[in-house]
Motif scaffolding. Structure first.
Motif: not given
Ligand code: ACO
Length: 333
Positions: A33-35, A117-119, A224-226, A156-158, A320-323, A262-266, A41-43
């Motif tokens: 359930d994603t688009s 990890v990512c570091s 924990s994405g946020n 897990d779509r997130s 930056v990475g897990a740790g 990791a994420n364009r917005r970061i 736009t989010r990544t």
């Molecule tokens: N498609 C559609 N909707 C989604 C998706 C998806 N793929 N994923 C999450 N959503 C929904 C959520 O369920 C949530 O819905 P709700 O408001 O109804 O609860 C909504 O979108 C917003 O979710 P957020 O988690 O607040 O979205 P956010 O803008 O924070 O983006 C993301 C999520 C992309 C994961 C972001 O937090 C992020 O990039 N975090 C950092 C991740 C990262 O850098 N990880 C790697 C670290 S390096 C390593 O060592 C592995």
């Protein structure tokens, strides 16, 4: 007499290798359930590469390593050490680096893995730097290689939309010169109190392997994405400043920033806070997603191939990475 000649660590060659299989956002729309619009736009990610059944972190690393050796114009038997940075090792042991050493026929090289990890790549670079600058080794191969697709929960779509597979490598070489060229410094940090932010909780040493743990998806990435987002921005800005201050350089001196993808917005938030213009930031996240420890060496290879790095140019690597783990390196090309 002080000639000013010092032992320096220089990048002698770069390489990369990616699985052929491409997984687009449109493909993910079919099972989740994603688009495409949400993911872009989010990544900033459009597609990522996925390892085939006969590929693994070692096979990707061997190909990237071969390319780095060719680019450095050295033979495998000239390598003194191979460091493989991975959080997706082929198996628990032996180290993936041993498979890479065998695959490259690098018979004179010691070989081991590191896990940050990512570091990982910047941590590996920091270790290699010590061996080279102490005069102990002449050539060290550092490879970041990951098959993240094997540890993401595809329901897990997130998290699953973020990650991809791939490998990148460099050869670090000892050089005795008087001008400050090559790897200027590395800076690495960890905060284990933030270990819950990104974690694969299922363990080998902590708990016995069980069907229940597998059913609870403990062997997959939980994030924990946020909170990760906020910690990533804060730490990447901090460590970039630390690296510049250490070398008495400023943001204006930077020729190119190669941030962890990791994420364009970061990346945008970090570079905006540092005041670095868009044209000085290398981004390829749209093609590969987050390839963890492979992200920096892949980007470094692509940037050098695209002639975005000029001789004498100052390059900032920041991760930056897990740790939680984070780090930076400054290189005078
Ligand atoms: N498609 C559609 N909707 C989604 C998706 C998806 N793929 N994923 C999450 N959503 C929904 C959520 O369920 C949530 O819905 P709700 O408001 O109804 O609860 C909504 O979108 C917003 O979710 P957020 O988690 O607040 O979205 P956010 O803008 O924070 O983006 C993301 C999520 C992309 C994961 C972001 O937090 C992020 O990039 N975090 C950092 C991740 C990262 O850098 N990880 C790697 C670290 S390096 C390593 O060592 C592995």
């Amino acid at each position: 007499m002080n000639t000013g000649i010092k032992i320096r660590a220089e990048i002698a060659g770069t390489g990369m290798f990616l699985p052929r299989k491409v997984l687009t956002n449109a493909d993910l729309e079919k099972t989740l359930d994603t688009s495409d619009e949400w993911i872009r736009t989010r990544t900033g990610i459009c597609e990522r590469r996925i390892a085939d059944e006969d590929e693994s972190s070692s096979t990707l690393a061997i190909q990237a390593g071969k390319m780095a050796l060719e680019s450095a114009k050295i033979l495998p038997n000239e390598l003194d050490l191979i460091i493989v940075c991975t959080s997706t090792p082929d198996i628990l042991f032996p180290a993936t680096a041993c498979f890479v050493q065998n695959g490259l026929d690098a018979i004179n090289a010691a070989a081991y893995d590191i896990s940050a990890v990512c570091s990982g790549f910047v941590f590996g670079l920091s270790i290699a730097e010590q061996y080279i600058k102490s005069g102990k080794y002449r050539y060290v191969l550092i490879v970041g290689s990951e098959t993240n697709s094997r540890i993401v929960d595809w329901s897990d779509r997130s998290t699953c939309i973020l990650f991809g597979d791939g490998a990148g490598a460099i050869v670090l070489k000892k050089n005795e010169i008087n001008e400050p060229r090559g790897l200027l410094s590395t800076h690495i940090h960890s905060d284990g109190s933030k270990s819950d932010l990104i974690i694969v909780p299922g363990g080998i040493g902590k708990k016995n392997i069980s069907h229940e743990a597998i059913d609870r998806k403990e062997y997959f990435i939980h994030m924990s994405g946020n909170s990760t987002f906020k910690a990533a921005v804060k730490r990447m800005v901090e460590v970039s400043k630390e690296a510049l201050d250490f070398n008495e350089l400023s943001v204006e001196d930077i020729g190119l920033v190669i941030p962890h993808q990791a994420n364009r917005r970061i990346i945008d938030a970090v570079t905006e806070k540092l005041g670095i213009p868009q044209e000085k930031i290398f981004i390829n996240i749209e093609k590969y997603g987050n390839t963890s420890s492979a992200s920096i060496p892949i980007a470094l290879h692509e940037a050098s191939q695209a002639s975005l790095i000029k001789p004498g140019s100052l390059i900032l690597l920041v991760v930056v990475g897990a740790g939680l783990t984070w780090g930076a390196a400054l290189i005078r090309w």
